[in-house]
Design an enzyme around this catalytic site. Structure first.
Site, PDB file in Angstrom:
ATOM      1  N   SER A   9       0.798  -1.221   0.000  1.00  0.00           N
ATOM      2  CA  SER A   9       0.000   0.000   0.000  1.00  0.00           C
ATOM      3  C   SER A   9       0.829   1.269   0.000  1.00  0.00           C
ATOM      4  O   SER A   9       0.313   2.340  -0.239  1.00  0.00           O
ATOM      5  CB  SER A   9      -0.908   0.028   1.243  1.00  0.00           C
ATOM      6  OG  SER A   9      -0.128  -0.010   2.420  1.00  0.00           O
ATOM      7  N   CYS A  10       2.125   1.145   0.273  1.00  0.00           N
ATOM      8  CA  CYS A  10       2.945   2.357   0.370  1.00  0.00           C
ATOM      9  C   CYS A  10       4.294   2.139  -0.265  1.00  0.00           C
ATOM     10  O   CYS A  10       5.167   1.525   0.323  1.00  0.00           O
ATOM     11  CB  CYS A  10       3.128   2.753   1.828  1.00  0.00           C
ATOM     12  SG  CYS A  10       4.255   4.145   2.039  1.00  0.00           S
ATOM     13  N   GLY A  11       4.460   2.625  -1.468  1.00  0.00           N
ATOM     14  CA  GLY A  11       5.724   2.474  -2.152  1.00  0.00           C
ATOM     15  C   GLY A  11       6.760   3.483  -1.722  1.00  0.00           C
ATOM     16  O   GLY A  11       7.888   3.429  -2.171  1.00  0.00           O
TER      17      GLY A  11
END
Length: 282
Positions: free
Chosen positions: A114-116
């Site tokens: 969900s969080c690159g």
């Protein structure tokens, strides 16, 4: 390759009745991305379109911008003790003469589904200069009615979601509302990378007449990916973050959130949305 879903046994409780049944789950596996043989990043993704994912990731990093920047992408054997190919490690080789930004050389990060952006040293470090400035793109105008129609069309194209209920999706539309491409993944940022990477492979960058729609929220990272691909309009079915709005305002990106039914919020770049009535203040 192609390990998109898995079957697992579950205990189901419904109206007090208990039963055992198989369930279809979305697959999630790590993908290590190497750049010219050197480890760069690991992301948790749904297997499939791995080469496009890696290419799209490197577009957002400012490494790739055109098809000619990419020499090849291969799966790496020998990633396990027995030397087998797990299809979970890819090596991207850039064409001769392609300059690798210092930020990319300094990174060796783990990104979640969900969080690159996890692992970035600072916000300033990811404000890379886009090869395709949004302000220089051809004039694009979309109507609220066109935007309102997009989420249902995206949902109708989510084939894996129908079987699992556990995937995000991203889609590219033309300014006239024609569906160009849809990608699904356990992570929103991966789905966007797959879209952008496929466009790079097909020599379609910049996507200067496109609308990008994402399921869920619009984070700073997704706004950055849109900007780096030259996409002028980003729409999300949920809320944007404050940094996404700031980036959109700075770069000229049109950012639309809470796209549900006939309702939506335009957070930046309202000049690309054909509003029929004067905008009041309330």
């Amino acid at each position: 390759m192609g390990r998109v879903t898995e079957r697992r046994k579950v205990i189901r409780i419904r109206d007090g009745a208990v039963s055992t049944r198989p369930d279809t789950l979305v697959a999630e596996e790590p993908l290590e991305i190497r750049l010219n043989g050197k480890p760069l990043a690991i992301t948790m993704r749904t297997p499939g379109d791995d080469f496009a994912l890696a290419a799209g990731f490197l577009v957002s990093e400012g490494v790739l911008a055109e098809q000619r920047d990419l020499q090849n992408i291969v799966y790496c054997a020998g990633a396990t003790v027995d030397g087998s190919n797990t299809y979970n490690v890819v090596d991207v080789k850039t064409a001769p003469g392609v300059r690798i930004p210092d930020i990319t050389l300094e990174r060796n990060v783990y990104t979640t589904s969900s969080c690159g952006l996890c692992g970035k040293a600072s916000l300033d470090a990811v404000r890379t200069t886009a090869r395709w400035p949004i302000a220089d793109t051809p004039p694009v105008r979309v109507t609220p009615e066109l935007l309102a129609d997009l989420p249902d069309r995206l949902r109708a194209s989510q084939r894996v979601f129908d079987r699992t209920g556990g995937l995000h999706a991203a889609a590219l539309f033309t300014e006239d509302g024609e569906l160009v491409d849809v990608r699904e993944d356990v992570g929103r940022h991966n789905a966007v990378d797959k879209l952008v990477g496929r466009a790079l492979q097909n020599a379609d960058l910049p996507l200067s007449r496109s609308v990008l729609l994402v399921s869920g929220r619009a984070s700073f990272e997704l706004a950055q990916k849109a900007v780096m691909a030259g996409i002028p309009v980003l729409a999300a079915v949920s809320a944007p973050s404050s940094l996404a709005v700031d980036l959109a305002a700075e770069t000229g990106l049109t950012l639309v959130g809470f796209l549900r039914g006939s309702s939506m919020n335009v957070y930046a770049g309202a000049d690309r949305v054909a509003l029929r009535a004067a905008v009041g203040q309330g």
